[in-house]
Design a protein around this motif. Structure first.
Motif, PDB file in Angstrom:
ATOM      1  N   GLU A 342       0.845  -1.313   0.049  1.00  9.58           N
ATOM      2  CA  GLU A 342       0.159   0.016   0.094  1.00  9.58           C
ATOM      3  C   GLU A 342       0.842   1.235  -0.031  1.00  9.58           C
ATOM      4  O   GLU A 342       0.195   2.434  -0.110  1.00  9.58           O
ATOM      5  CB  GLU A 342      -0.924   0.049   1.278  1.00  9.58           C
ATOM      6  N   ALA A 343       2.212   1.070   0.228  1.00 15.09           N
ATOM      7  CA  ALA A 343       3.201   2.353   0.022  1.00 15.09           C
ATOM      8  C   ALA A 343       3.446   2.684  -1.076  1.00 15.09           C
ATOM      9  O   ALA A 343       3.817   1.859  -1.815  1.00 15.09           O
ATOM     10  CB  ALA A 343       4.360   1.978   0.926  1.00 15.09           C
ATOM     11  N   GLN A 344       3.240   3.751  -1.652  1.00 15.46           N
ATOM     12  CA  GLN A 344       3.411   4.346  -3.105  1.00 15.46           C
ATOM     13  C   GLN A 344       4.766   4.585  -3.395  1.00 15.46           C
ATOM     14  O   GLN A 344       5.280   4.246  -4.608  1.00 15.46           O
ATOM     15  CB  GLN A 344       2.741   5.582  -3.553  1.00 15.46           C
ATOM     16  N   GLY A 345       5.607   4.952  -2.403  1.00 10.71           N
ATOM     17  CA  GLY A 345       7.078   5.066  -2.528  1.00 10.71           C
ATOM     18  C   GLY A 345       7.767   4.690  -1.344  1.00 10.71           C
ATOM     19  O   GLY A 345       7.476   5.531  -0.205  1.00 10.71           O
ATOM     20  N   VAL A 346       8.858   4.085  -1.411  1.00 13.94           N
ATOM     21  CA  VAL A 346       9.531   3.337  -0.092  1.00 13.94           C
ATOM     22  C   VAL A 346      11.172   3.810  -0.529  1.00 13.94           C
ATOM     23  O   VAL A 346      11.484   3.490  -1.537  1.00 13.94           O
ATOM     24  CB  VAL A 346       9.060   2.076   0.184  1.00 13.94           C
ATOM     25  N   PHE A 347      11.718   3.815   0.788  1.00 12.65           N
ATOM     26  CA  PHE A 347      13.279   3.935   0.503  1.00 12.65           C
ATOM     27  C   PHE A 347      13.641   2.460   0.951  1.00 12.65           C
ATOM     28  O   PHE A 347      13.397   1.826   2.063  1.00 12.65           O
ATOM     29  CB  PHE A 347      13.851   5.037   1.489  1.00 12.65           C
ATOM     30  N   ILE A 348      14.710   2.105   0.273  1.00 10.54           N
ATOM     31  CA  ILE A 348      15.419   0.789   0.765  1.00 10.54           C
ATOM     32  C   ILE A 348      16.766   0.884   1.204  1.00 10.54           C
ATOM     33  O   ILE A 348      17.528   1.651   0.618  1.00 10.54           O
ATOM     34  CB  ILE A 348      15.434  -0.074  -0.623  1.00 10.54           C
ATOM     35  N   SER A 349      16.996   0.395   2.525  1.00  7.50           N
ATOM     36  CA  SER A 349      18.205   0.610   3.010  1.00  7.50           C
ATOM     37  C   SER A 349      18.749  -0.861   3.284  1.00  7.50           C
ATOM     38  O   SER A 349      18.188  -1.632   3.653  1.00  7.50           O
ATOM     39  CB  SER A 349      17.962   1.247   4.283  1.00  7.50           C
ATOM     40  N   GLY A 350      20.066  -0.854   3.376  1.00  7.96           N
ATOM     41  CA  GLY A 350      20.980  -1.684   3.806  1.00  7.96           C
ATOM     42  C   GLY A 350      21.952  -1.583   4.531  1.00  7.96           C
ATOM     43  O   GLY A 350      22.359  -0.370   4.810  1.00  7.96           O
ATOM     44  N   ARG A 351      22.045  -2.204   5.605  1.00  9.03           N
ATOM     45  CA  ARG A 351      22.886  -2.198   6.736  1.00  9.03           C
ATOM     46  C   ARG A 351      23.890  -3.061   7.096  1.00  9.03           C
ATOM     47  O   ARG A 351      23.363  -4.326   7.375  1.00  9.03           O
ATOM     48  CB  ARG A 351      22.027  -1.665   7.946  1.00  9.03           C
ATOM     49  N   LEU A 352      25.094  -3.017   7.128  1.00  7.89           N
ATOM     50  CA  LEU A 352      26.022  -3.935   7.957  1.00  7.89           C
ATOM     51  C   LEU A 352      26.432  -3.782   9.201  1.00  7.89           C
ATOM     52  O   LEU A 352      26.720  -2.691   9.729  1.00  7.89           O
ATOM     53  CB  LEU A 352      27.501  -3.897   7.039  1.00  7.89           C
ATOM     54  N   SER A 353      26.462  -4.773  10.222  1.00  3.82           N
ATOM     55  CA  SER A 353      26.499  -4.389  11.461  1.00  3.82           C
ATOM     56  C   SER A 353      27.226  -5.658  12.357  1.00  3.82           C
ATOM     57  O   SER A 353      27.266  -6.649  11.665  1.00  3.82           O
ATOM     58  CB  SER A 353      25.126  -4.420  12.095  1.00  3.82           C
ATOM     59  N   SER A 354      27.827  -5.201  13.071  1.00  4.86           N
ATOM     60  CA  SER A 354      28.652  -6.417  13.930  1.00  4.86           C
ATOM     61  C   SER A 354      27.850  -6.941  14.995  1.00  4.86           C
ATOM     62  O   SER A 354      28.081  -7.839  15.674  1.00  4.86           O
ATOM     63  CB  SER A 354      29.887  -5.601  14.672  1.00  4.86           C
ATOM     64  N   SER A 355      26.430  -6.333  15.186  1.00  5.57           N
ATOM     65  CA  SER A 355      25.597  -6.864  16.275  1.00  5.57           C
ATOM     66  C   SER A 355      24.426  -7.304  15.578  1.00  5.57           C
ATOM     67  O   SER A 355      23.930  -6.926  14.479  1.00  5.57           O
ATOM     68  CB  SER A 355      25.280  -5.773  17.251  1.00  5.57           C
ATOM     69  N   GLU A 356      23.737  -8.183  16.130  1.00  4.79           N
ATOM     70  CA  GLU A 356      22.349  -8.659  15.833  1.00  4.79           C
ATOM     71  C   GLU A 356      21.304  -8.027  16.142  1.00  4.79           C
ATOM     72  O   GLU A 356      20.234  -8.209  15.736  1.00  4.79           O
ATOM     73  CB  GLU A 356      22.409 -10.417  16.386  1.00  4.79           C
ATOM     74  N   ASP A 357      21.409  -6.922  16.849  1.00  5.04           N
ATOM     75  CA  ASP A 357      20.542  -6.250  17.338  1.00  5.04           C
ATOM     76  C   ASP A 357      19.688  -5.250  16.047  1.00  5.04           C
ATOM     77  O   ASP A 357      20.495  -4.800  15.286  1.00  5.04           O
ATOM     78  CB  ASP A 357      21.227  -5.140  18.443  1.00  5.04           C
TER      79      ASP A 357
END
Length: 501
Positions: A342-357
């Motif tokens: 239902e969202a007409q426009g979304v931002f896609i982000s990728g994140r590399l982390s050392s934590s599982e949080d």
């Protein structure tokens, strides 16, 4: 157990001999001292008699002899009285007894309870080459050990693990039930049991299988094995969205039980039935063009606004992998009330982390693309590090290719039987555009493009998804190329005599 009894018997003999020696020595020393004292008294009495006889008359001499005898008897009789006992030897005797007892206690606690001779011997079989024969000797010692030490939970888990690895499934199931009677229940042991139960009975689990499954679900609601069984069961029932969510639960955890390959193929098969041509989704390709040794987890999420919570999230452990193909849709939405479609426009982000949080950490690396509309089924690329193509490949095949089949693109040195330098896996159907093999596909993390020369490339269509060529697969010829070149490969060479139409 025999070795322990023999060792304890030997220690008992040594201790008994030491105590006997100490007691004999103390007793003998005391008796000798009494005999020596009496001899001295008698000699002194004789000297006194001679002196009195020479200086006194006969009548006085008799009286003097009587007095000497009285003094002698009085002194000898007082030898055994408390006032004239020899020095107290209990300080010597007590340590002589306590030291061996303490030594035995330390042996039993340090060597006997957690380790024991059996476990020490079991460990020696694993110090050298790990083989089936050595592993079976380890199992024999562990079986003897748990029978003598049924309260040692780690030993039970070790025994079940070795039986599982050796394929002794009947013995494994018996050990699992015996460990349960002793109260040694763990998610690891229950997971192994459920894997074995699924292998034997598929989804027709027995009542005991269901009890183990329910217990594991209560202890660990996101258990990998339970999620896998749930995904298969929900696929069989036709609840494809729930099945996809369960596959996602398997893939979002570390691959402890080597379930990721099965889950990846299962998820693709589920999506193939779930998706329609107009099904809203966003395909995301993530590549790590550099090595990030301090990063352990990848998060990919879609947001309608950068300041709002994500609409959908997927998580993957890196585990050395540097290329990921992910899909964001309503089946991985955070809440049913906020679907991605239902969202007409979304931002896609990728994140590399050392934590599982799930919360962003201060040292995380993040990339954002967009906005995109999920109803247009866009494809988003997220590249961590500068992208340097090794080779660009255009693939063609005359045969049909299903979404759960895959093509392996392999780069090698132009040397006979050279191992692969880079491998990229592409699931069907084949894309129309060219495919780039980059540093994200290199198998050696420290390799760089500057050290690559005299290369060749080939491709193989795998019908089973196996990285090993099998009968029925199709492959191309090997083509030499220069770094950064573009090549075309045709998959038309059968592997083996049998080719599937």
């Amino acid at each position: 157990m025999t070795e322990i009894l023999l060792l304890l018997a030997a220690i008992g003999v040594v201790v008994a001999g030491a105590l006997a020696f100490v007691l004999f020595h103390v007793t003998r020393h005391r008796h000798t001292e009494n005999v020596d004292r009496n001899a001295v008294n008698v000699a002194i009495a004789d000297d006194n008699r001679e002196m009195l006889t020479s200086s006194l008359g006969s009548s006085a001499s008799d009286e003097a002899d009587a007095e000497v005898d009285i003094a002698l008897l009085d002194d000898v009789s007082q030898v055994s009285t408390p006032e004239v006992q020899p020095t107290n030897r209990w300080p010597l005797l007590v340590p002589s007894i306590l030291i061996p007892i303490v030594a035995i206690g330390l042996y039993w606690y340090v060597w006997g309870t957690p380790g024991t001779v059996l476990l020490e011997e079991a460990a020696t079989y694993l110090e050298g080459e790990v083989s089936e024969a050595n592993s079976r000797r380890v199992v024999e010692h562990l079986q003897e050990y748990v029978s003598a030490h049924p309260k040692d939970e780690r030993a039970w888990l070790s025994l079940m693990s070795f039986q599982w690895l050796l394929g002794d499934r009947d013995a494994f199931r018996e050990t699992h039930k015996a460990a349960e009677l002793e109260g040694h229940i763990s998610p690891f042991g229950d997971s192994l049991y459920l894997l074995e139960a699924f292998r034997l009975r598929r989804l027709e689990l027995t009542q005991y299988d269901q009890l183990v499954r329910d217990r594991l679900r209560r202890v660990d609601q996101t258990a990998q094995v339970v999620a896998m069984l749930d995904a298969i069961e929900q696929t069989a029932r036709g609840d494809l969205r729930a099945a996809n969510r369960a596959w996602e639960d398997v893939l979002s955890q570390r691959d402890v039980f080597e379930l990721h390959q099965m889950a990846s193929i299962g998820q693709r098969a589920t999506r193939m039935r779930l998706e329609e041509p107009s099904f809203p989704k966003i395909n995301v390709s993530v590549s790590l063009e550099e090595t990030f040794p301090n990063k352990r987890w990848l998060f990919v999420y879609a947001k309608a606004d950068e300041d709002q919570p994500p609409l959908a999230v997927v998580k993957r452990p890196l585990n050395g992998q540097r290329r990921f193909n992910l899909t964001l849709d309503d089946s991985v939405a955070m809440t049913p009330n906020s679907p991605l479609s239902e969202a007409q426009g979304v931002f896609i982000s990728g994140r590399l982390s050392s934590s599982e949080d799930v919360l962003t950490q201060s040292d995380d690396m993040e990339l954002t693309r967009g906005p995109v509309d999920s109803r247009n089924q866009p494809h988003v690329d997220l590249e961590f590090g500068p992208k340097k193509p090794i080779v660009t490949v255009k693939l063609s095949v005359d045969d049909t290719m299903s979404p759960i089949e895959s093509v392996f693109i392999i780069v090698r040195k132009r040397v006979v039987s050279a191992p692969p330098i880079a491998v990229r896996r592409v699931f069907g159907p084949l894309p129309r555009q060219a495919i780039e093999v980059t540093l994200a596909d290199v198998m050696i993390p420290t390799a760089s493009t500057s050290s690559m020369d005299e290369l060749e490339i080939s491709a193989r269509l795998s019908r089973t998804g196996s990285a090993i060529a099998r009968s029925g697969d199709l492959e191309s010829v090997s083509v030499p190329f220069e770094l950064g070149a573009s090549v075309e490969l045709t998959l038309d060479q059968p592997v083996g005599a049998e080719i599937r139409n």
